[in-house]
Motif scaffolding. Structure first.
Motif, PDB file in Angstrom:
ATOM      1  N   THR A   1       0.810  -1.223   0.000  1.00 25.78           N
ATOM      2  CA  THR A   1       0.000   0.000   0.000  1.00 25.78           C
ATOM      3  C   THR A   1       0.845   1.275   0.000  1.00 25.78           C
ATOM      4  OG1 THR A   1      -0.148  -0.084   2.407  1.00 25.78           O
ATOM      5  CG2 THR A   1      -1.956  -1.088   1.165  1.00 25.78           C
ATOM      6  N   GLY A   2       2.155   1.142   0.074  1.00 25.69           N
ATOM      7  CA  GLY A   2       2.986   2.345   0.042  1.00 25.69           C
ATOM      8  C   GLY A   2       4.346   2.013  -0.530  1.00 25.69           C
ATOM      9  N   LEU A   3       4.919   2.960  -1.276  1.00 25.21           N
ATOM     10  CA  LEU A   3       6.223   2.732  -1.894  1.00 25.21           C
ATOM     11  C   LEU A   3       7.157   3.902  -1.589  1.00 25.21           C
ATOM     12  CD1 LEU A   3       5.116   1.627  -5.501  1.00 25.21           C
ATOM     13  CD2 LEU A   3       5.676   0.135  -3.564  1.00 25.21           C
ATOM     14  N   GLY A   4       8.437   3.573  -1.376  1.00 25.48           N
ATOM     15  CA  GLY A   4       9.455   4.602  -1.206  1.00 25.48           C
ATOM     16  C   GLY A   4      10.743   4.136  -1.840  1.00 25.48           C
ATOM     17  N   ALA A   5      11.498   5.064  -2.410  1.00 25.77           N
ATOM     18  CA  ALA A   5      12.747   4.647  -3.059  1.00 25.77           C
ATOM     19  C   ALA A   5      13.785   5.757  -3.038  1.00 25.77           C
ATOM     20  CB  ALA A   5      12.477   4.222  -4.508  1.00 25.77           C
TER      21      ALA A   5
ATOM     22  N   GLU B   1       8.997   7.886   2.905  1.00 23.72           N
ATOM     23  CA  GLU B   1       8.203   8.078   1.685  1.00 23.72           C
ATOM     24  C   GLU B   1       7.120   6.993   1.578  1.00 23.72           C
ATOM     25  OE1 GLU B   1      10.300   7.721  -2.065  1.00 23.72           O
ATOM     26  OE2 GLU B   1       8.680   8.670  -3.185  1.00 23.72           O
ATOM     27  N   ALA B   2       7.502   5.760   1.901  1.00 29.21           N
ATOM     28  CA  ALA B   2       6.552   4.643   1.786  1.00 29.21           C
ATOM     29  C   ALA B   2       5.388   4.811   2.762  1.00 29.21           C
ATOM     30  CB  ALA B   2       7.270   3.318   2.029  1.00 29.21           C
ATOM     31  N   VAL B   3       5.705   5.190   3.997  1.00 28.40           N
ATOM     32  CA  VAL B   3       4.653   5.334   5.008  1.00 28.40           C
ATOM     33  C   VAL B   3       3.730   6.496   4.633  1.00 28.40           C
ATOM     34  CG1 VAL B   3       4.194   5.882   7.436  1.00 28.40           C
ATOM     35  CG2 VAL B   3       6.009   4.256   6.844  1.00 28.40           C
TER      36      VAL B   3
ATOM     37  N   ALA C   1      14.932   0.736  -1.269  1.00 25.45           N
ATOM     38  CA  ALA C   1      13.494   0.846  -1.512  1.00 25.45           C
ATOM     39  C   ALA C   1      12.786   0.195  -0.346  1.00 25.45           C
ATOM     40  CB  ALA C   1      13.094   0.172  -2.816  1.00 25.45           C
ATOM     41  N   VAL C   2      11.666   0.797   0.022  1.00 24.88           N
ATOM     42  CA  VAL C   2      10.901   0.309   1.161  1.00 24.88           C
ATOM     43  C   VAL C   2       9.437   0.311   0.764  1.00 24.88           C
ATOM     44  CG1 VAL C   2      10.227   0.800   3.550  1.00 24.88           C
ATOM     45  CG2 VAL C   2      12.606   1.135   2.837  1.00 24.88           C
ATOM     46  N   MET C   3       8.693  -0.659   1.218  1.00 22.39           N
ATOM     47  CA  MET C   3       7.255  -0.675   0.961  1.00 22.39           C
ATOM     48  C   MET C   3       6.481  -0.921   2.249  1.00 22.39           C
ATOM     49  SD  MET C   3       7.039  -4.194  -1.332  1.00 22.39           S
ATOM     50  CE  MET C   3       7.690  -3.379  -2.755  1.00 22.39           C
TER      51      MET C   3
ATOM     52  N   HIS D   1      -4.962   2.888  -1.006  1.00 21.27           N
ATOM     53  CA  HIS D   1      -4.647   2.529  -2.384  1.00 21.27           C
ATOM     54  C   HIS D   1      -3.795   1.263  -2.367  1.00 21.27           C
ATOM     55  CE1 HIS D   1      -3.639   2.750  -6.568  1.00 21.27           C
ATOM     56  NE2 HIS D   1      -2.358   2.645  -6.248  1.00 21.27           N
ATOM     57  N   ILE D   2      -4.181   0.286  -3.149  1.00 23.71           N
ATOM     58  CA  ILE D   2      -3.451  -0.983  -3.167  1.00 23.71           C
ATOM     59  C   ILE D   2      -2.720  -1.123  -4.497  1.00 23.71           C
ATOM     60  CG2 ILE D   2      -3.713  -3.496  -3.138  1.00 23.71           C
ATOM     61  CD1 ILE D   2      -6.209  -2.970  -1.293  1.00 23.71           C
ATOM     62  N   TYR D   3      -1.393  -1.192  -4.409  1.00 21.73           N
ATOM     63  CA  TYR D   3      -0.605  -1.341  -5.637  1.00 21.73           C
ATOM     64  C   TYR D   3      -0.695  -2.764  -6.187  1.00 21.73           C
ATOM     65  CZ  TYR D   3       1.633   3.173  -4.848  1.00 21.73           C
ATOM     66  OH  TYR D   3       1.879   4.511  -4.685  1.00 21.73           O
TER      67      TYR D   3
END
Lengths: 84, 419, 407
Positions: free
Chosen positions: B8-12, B83-85, B242-244, B258-260
Motif C-alpha cells: 500500500t505504500g512505496l518509497g525509493a 516516503e513509503a509510510v 526501496a521500502v514498501m 490505495h493498493i498497488y
C-alpha cells in the motif's frame, strides 16, 4: 632468467587455496583439470593475482579461463615471465 | 481466516534523484544512471563506474544528529521508509506499535562508514592494533547491520518484529518475503519492509575487481551495464534503498488504502553448489519460482512480466533464462523479461527491493520497464528481453527473481488486486 | 504429548570459550569454570578493555576442510565445524530428507571482521590489487549460511538474521517457520568471532564493556557490582526437525521449541517502556502455557546495572513468584550472534540433565529480587525453559523450550 615450476605453482596454490584434494602434487596431476584437484574459479583468480603481483605481470581474464590444468598454467606463466 | 498481503505504500532512493517518481521516470525513459565513480578517486581500480544516488540526507529531511549518527545505508533506508509510510497514508503512531514490524535487507551493511573509520583508526592501513581513541562515537552502529532495521523502526515507531535479513544479493527479496510471512502468521498487521545498500566504497570495488565480477569497460560508463547483451562484461555496482508498506488486504480495504499489488507468493532456495558460481541449468531458481507460483495459486499464463536478476554476466543470463523456461514452460517465450540493473546497476542486497517497487509500478501503470543498453542480443538467449524502450503492456501478474553469492535464489510473485 | 509438526532439536554442537564440544562445554559450565581471560588473539595492552572470552584450542586444520580454511573467517570456521558436529550428533541420515527440504538459518552479528580487517589493511597499505579473491565471500553476513549450505547440500529456504545479540533466538524462530513451510530439517544457530582489533574497538565505543582487569570481577550480571560485560567468541549450531519425523526415526530429542516471539524497544528517550516482558509473555502464549509452568529462565544478563534492572523487573512482573534464573553467559562473555544460540543449547542440556548451571562468581543483588542461580549448579525438575535475549539498539526475543512427552 626466472622460471616458474610446477613446485612453485603448488606452493602458491596451497597457500592461497589449500592443499589439493587428491593429496599428491607431482607430475601425475599436470594434466588434471583444476576442478578435479578441488580448485574452483575463485581459487584460480586468487592464485593468478598472487603470481601476477610476484612477477609484475597482468594476467587477463581470458588467460585465467584458459588455464584449465597445472601444465597450461605453468607454461603460460613461464612464457609471460621469460619475456614474450 | 486466511490473510492476504498487499502493498500500500512505496518509497525509493535509487541511483539518480531520490523518490519513487524519479525512479520510475528513469526506468520508463530507459535511461542509465551509471557513471564514473565520484565518491572517491577510482583510478587505481579495474572497474571505475557505479550507479550513484544523488542523495543529500539533509535535503531529504534528516536532522544533523541523524546525519552524523547514520551511515549512508541507514540514511537511505529511513528516507525511503518515510516516503513509503506517507504514500500508504497510514498513521502508524495511532496504532499499537507492537503490531508494526520492520524487515530490512542489506548485503553489506554500513560498509562505507566502516571503511572510512577504518582508515582513520588504522592510519591508512599502517596499524593492525588500530587506535580506539579516534573512532567515532557511533561506530558500533556501523559494526552491526541490525542498526539499519533499528533506525527505521525508531523512525516509523515500530515495536513488533524488527530484523535485518542479510542473504547477500537476495536480501531485498528475502526481507520482503519475510515481512509477508509476519503478516500471514499474524505476528504483525503492518510491516515496513525493504532493503538498503551503499557499497560504493574502495573495499567493495576492490573485492569485486579481485573476482572480476564488475565490468572493466570504463570508457562508456553510461552504457556499461548490459544484461542479456552479447557484449556484457560484468555488473556495474549500484546503491540505493526501496521500502514498501505491507499490510493485510482486508485492513487495507477497510481504511480505503490505495493498493498497488498483492504479494502473493515468495520462496527462496539455495544451489548448495558454489559461493559465487552458478550451474547453467537454473534448477534451484526454477524450484523457487515453482514454489512461489504455487503459493500464489497462479499458472504460468498469469505471469505478464518477469523482472530478471539480469546482473550482466554470461553465467547469470544463461542460468536464469533456463530457470524461466524450466519453471514456466512455453509461457517463458511469451512473457517480456527485463533487467533494470541495466539502468540502476547492481546495488547488492538493496536491488531486490528496488526491483519489487518497479514490479508494483509495472502493475500500477501497465508498463514494462526495458533492458537498457541491449543492442546486440546474445544469440544463445532466446526470450523477449524488452530491449531499450519501455513497453505499454497489460501487467496483472509479475514474477521477480534474484540470485546471489552464497548460492541463494529467490522468487516473488505479485499480482493486481481487483475489487 | 506435543504435536507431530512441533519443531524439536535433535542435534547440536558447541564452540565456546569454556569448551569445545557438548560435553567439554557442559562439564566446564556445571563446574563453574571461567572462560574469560586476558586477550591473546591480539595485543590489547593499549586498550581500556583487556579481557574476553576467547575460544582456545580450536584447530581449524582438523575441524574445517583444507580448501575452506583460506576462504573463510574464523566465524565461518566455527559455523562449519559446529554444523558438522550438530549433524553427527543428530544421527540424521541426510539422504532421507529431500535436498530442497534441508535449510540453514543462522544469526549473524557483524560478519567476518578479522578477515575484513586483513583485507582492508591490504587495500590501504599496499594497494587494491592486494585485496584477495575471497574477500567477496568471506566477510559478508551470509558467509556462514552459504558455506554450511554448500558443504552439506542444503538447498531449502536458507536465511540469515541480523538482530545483534537477539539473533540466535530469532534464527531459531525463522527456522521454525521454514519447517512449518514444509522443510524436513533446518540447521540453525549462530557463531561469532569479532575479536580482532578493528572489531574490538567498535565495541569499546559503546561504553557497555567492563574495563576491569580481574577476570573474576569483570562481567557480573545482576550483581550489585555489575559494571559492564565482556565480549566472547564462538556459539552453537543446532539441528531442528519436526517432532513427527524425529520420533519416527527414533531420534534423541533434546527439547521442543514450543514458543517464540520478538519485539523492539521504543527509541532511546521515549517514555514508553521496554518490550522484554511483553515479548516473553507472547512467547509463553505462543507455547500455550502459563508463567507458572516455567521451571527456569535463561536471562539475557546484560551486565550493566540499568539493563539488569529492567530485565529483573520484567521477570518479576511476568512470574510474580521466585523462578530460578540462569546466566551461564557470566562464564563465557557475550558471544554476539553466538550468544543466544549457545543459551538455547545450554537450556537444552538443562532439560537433558535436569540441572541448572550457576553463574559462577556472581552474587545476585538482593535489590533485584530474583532467584539467580549462583555458587553451585542446582538440580531441579525441569520441563520448560524460557530463554530471553536482547540485542543492541532494542531487539528483544524470547523462546520457550519444553521436553516432549510428559506434561
Amino acid at each position: 632468467m626466472t622460471t616458474f615450476t610446477m613446485e612453485d605453482l603448488g606452493a602458491v596454490l596451497k597457500d592461497a587455496a589449500g592443499a589439493p584434494e587428491t593429496g599428491a602434487w607431482n607430475d601425475d596431476v599436470l594434466d588434471l583439470p583444476f576442478y578435479e584437484l578441488g580448485y574452483d574459479s575463485l581459487a584460480l583468480l586468487e592464485v593468478s593475482a598472487r603470481i601476477g603481483r610476484q612477477f609484475k605481470i597482468a594476467i587477463p581474464d581470458d588467460a585465467v579461463v584458459e588455464m584449465k590444468t597445472p601444465r597450461i598454467a605453468v607454461e603460460y606463466i613461464n612464457a609471460r615471465i621469460t619475456g614474450a | 481466516m486466511t490473510r492476504r498481503v498487499v502493498i500500500t505504500g512505496l518509497g525509493a532512493v535509487a541511483p539518480g534523484d531520490p523518490g519513487v517518481k524519479a525512479f520510475w521516470q528513469l526506468l520508463t525513459a530507459g535511461r542509465s544512471a551509471t557513471r564514473p565513480i565520484s565518491f572517491f578517486d577510482p583510478s587505481p581500480f579495474r572497474s571505475r563506474m557505479a550507479a550513484e544516488a544523488d542523495f543529500d540526507p539533509a535535503r531529504e529531511g534528516l536532522t544533523p544528529q541523524q546525519v552524523r549518527r547514520m551511515d549512508r545505508t541507514a540514511q537511505m533506508a529511513v528516507v525511503a521508509a518515510r516516503e513509503a509510510v506517507a504514500d500508504a497514508g497510514v498513521d502508524l503512531t495511532a496504532r499499537d506499535p507492537g503490531r508494526t514490524g520492520v524487515s530490512i535487507g542489506s548485503a553489506c551493511g554500513c560498509t562505507m562508514g566502516l571503511e572510512s573509520e577504518y582508515v582513520v583508526v588504522s592510519d591508512a592501513g599502517r596499524k593492525w592494533t588500530v587506535d580506539h581513541e579516534y573512532a567515532m562515537p557511533h561506530i558500533y552502529g556501523y559494526h552491526v547491520p541490525s542498526t539499519l532495521a533499528a533506525e527505521v523502526a525508531w523512525d516509523v515507531g515500530a515495536e513488533g518484529p524488527v530484523s535485518v535479513t542479510s542473504t547477500g544479493c537476495t536480501s531485498g527479496l528475502d526481507a520482503i518475503g519475510h515481512a509477508r510471512e509476519l503478516i500471514l502468521e499474524g505476528s504483525a498487521d503492518v510491516v515496513v519492509a525493504g532493503a538498503t545498500d551503499a557499497p560504493i566504497s574502495p573495499i567493495s570495488v576492490a573485492c569485486f575487481d579481485a573476482i572480476r565480477a564488475t565490468s572493466p569497460e570504463n570508457d562508456d560508463p553510461e552504457h556499461a551495464s548490459r544484461p542479456f547483451d552479447k557484449r556484457r562484461a560484468g555488473f556495474v555496482l549500484g546503491e540505493g534503498s526501496a521500502v514498501m508498506v505491507l499490510e493485510d488486504l482486508d485492513a487495507a480495504r477497510a481504511r480505503g488504502a490505495h493498493i498497488y499489488a498483492e504479494l502473493r507468493g515468495f520462496a527462496g532456495r539455495a544451489n548448495a553448489t558454489h559461493m559465487t558460481g552458478l550451474r547453467p541449468d537454473g534448477t534451484e531458481m526454477a524450484e523457487a519460482i515453482r514454489v512461489a507460483m504455487n503459493q500464489a495459486r497462479l499458472d504460468p499464463s498469469d505471469i505478464d512480466y518477469i523482472n530478471a536478476h539480469g546482473s550482466g554476466t554470461k553465467q547469470n543470463d544463461v542460468h536464469e533464462t533456463n530457470a524461466f523456461k524450466r519453471s514456466l514452460g512455453a509461457r517463458a517465450y511469451d512473457v517480456p523479461v527485463s533487467s533494470i540493473k541495466s539502468m540502476i546497476g547492481h546495488s547488492l542486497g538493496a536491488i531486490g527491493s528496488l526491483e519489487l517497487v518497479a514490479c508494483a509500478l509495472a502493475i500500477e501503470h501497465n508498463v514494462v520497464p526495458p533492458t537498457a543498453n541491449l543492442h546486440v542480443p546474445d544469440p544463445d538467449l532466446d526470450l523477449d528481453y524488452v530491449p531499450l524502450t519501455a513497453r505499454d503492456h497489460r501487467v496483472d501478474g509479475v514474477l521477480c527473481v534474484g540470485s546471489g553469492f552464497g548460492g541463494f535464489q529467490s522468487a516473488a510473485v505479485l499480482s493486481r488486486v481487483t475489487s | 504429548m506435543i504435536a507431530t509438526d512441533t519443531a524439536v532439536f535433535t542435534g547440536m554442537d558447541i564452540i565456546a570459550p569454556t569448551g569445545i564440544g557438548i560435553e567439554d562445554y557442559w562439564s566446564a559450565t556445571l563446574a563453574g569454570t571461567a572462560g574469560i581471560r586476558p586477550i591473546e588473539r591480539f595485543d590489547a595492552s593499549g586498550y581500556p578493555v583487556r579481557l574476553a572470552g576467547e575460544v582456545r584450542g580450536f584447530d581449524e586444520s582438523v575441524r574445517v576442510p583444507a580448501r575452506l580454511v583460506p576462504q573463510t573467517d574464523r566465524m565461518t570456521q566455527f559455523a562449519l565445524a559446529a554444523a558438522d558436529g550438530a549433524l553427527t550428533d543428530s544421527a540424521l541420515d541426510l539422504d532421507t530428507v529431500p535436498e530442497f527440504g534441508r535449510a540453514v538459518v543462522t544469526a549473524n552479528s557483524s560478519g567476518g571482521f578479522e578477515f575484513g580487517q586483513r583485507e582492508l589493511e591490504n587495500l590501504w597499505s599496499r594497494g587494491s590489487e592486494y585485496v584477495g579473491a575471497y574477500q567477496s565471500i568471506a566477510w559478508f553476513y551470509a558467509a556462514n549460511t552459504g558455506q554450511v549450505s554448500i558443504r552439506h547440500g542444503f538447498k531449502g529456504n536458507c536465511g540469515v538474521v541480523a538482530t545483534e545479540q537477539a539473533g540466535g533466538l530469532d534464527a531459531a524462530g525463522q527456522a521454525r517457520r521454514v519447517l512449518r513451510n514444509g522443510a524436513g530439517v533446518v540447521l540453525t544457530g549462530g557463531t561469532d568471532a569479532s575479536l580482532c582489533p578493528w572489531g574490538f574497538i567498535t565495541q569499546l565505543r559503546t561504553g557497555l564493556l567492563s574495563t576491569r582487569t580481574d577476570p573474576s570481577r569483570a562481567y557480573l550480571p545482576f550483581d550489585a557490582d555489575a559494571n559492564g560485560f565482556l565480549p566472547g567468541e564462538g556459539g552453537a549450531m543446532l539441528v531442528m526437525e519436526p517432532y513427527g519425523s524425529a520420533a519416527a526415526r527414533g531420534a534423541r530429542v533434546y527439547g521442543a521449541l514450543t514458543g517464540y516471539a520478538c519485539g523492539f524497544d521504543p527509541p532511546p528517550g521515549s517514555p514508553r517502556p521496554p518490550v522484554l516482558g511483553r515479548v516473553a509473555r507472547r512467547a509463553l502464549d505462543d507455547a500455550g502455557i502459563d508463567p507458572a509452568q516455567v521451571d527456569v529462565v535463561f536471562a539475557d544478563a546484560a551486565g550493566t546495572p540499568a539493563l539488569d534492572r529492567a530485565e529483573a523487573a520484567a521477570i518479576r512482573d511476568l512470574f510474580g513468584r521466585p523462578v530460578p534464573v540462569a546466566a551461564p553467559k557470566a562464564m563465557t562473555g557475550r558471544l554476539y550472534a553466538g550468544g543466544a544460540a549457545l543459551d538455547l543449547a545450554t537450556a537444552l542440556l538443562c532439560l537433558r540433565d535436569q540441572i541448572i548451571p550457576a553463574a559462577a562468581g556472581v552474587t545476585a543483588d538482593p535489590r533485584l529480587d530474583i532467584d539467580l542461580v549462583t555458587d553451585a549448579s542446582r538440580p531441579a525438575a525441569i520441563h520448560t525453559v524460557l530463554v530471553l535475549a536482547r540485542g543492541y539498539g532494542g531487539f528483544n526475543a524470547a523462546a520457550v523450550l519444553s521436553l516432549p512427552g510428559e506434561e
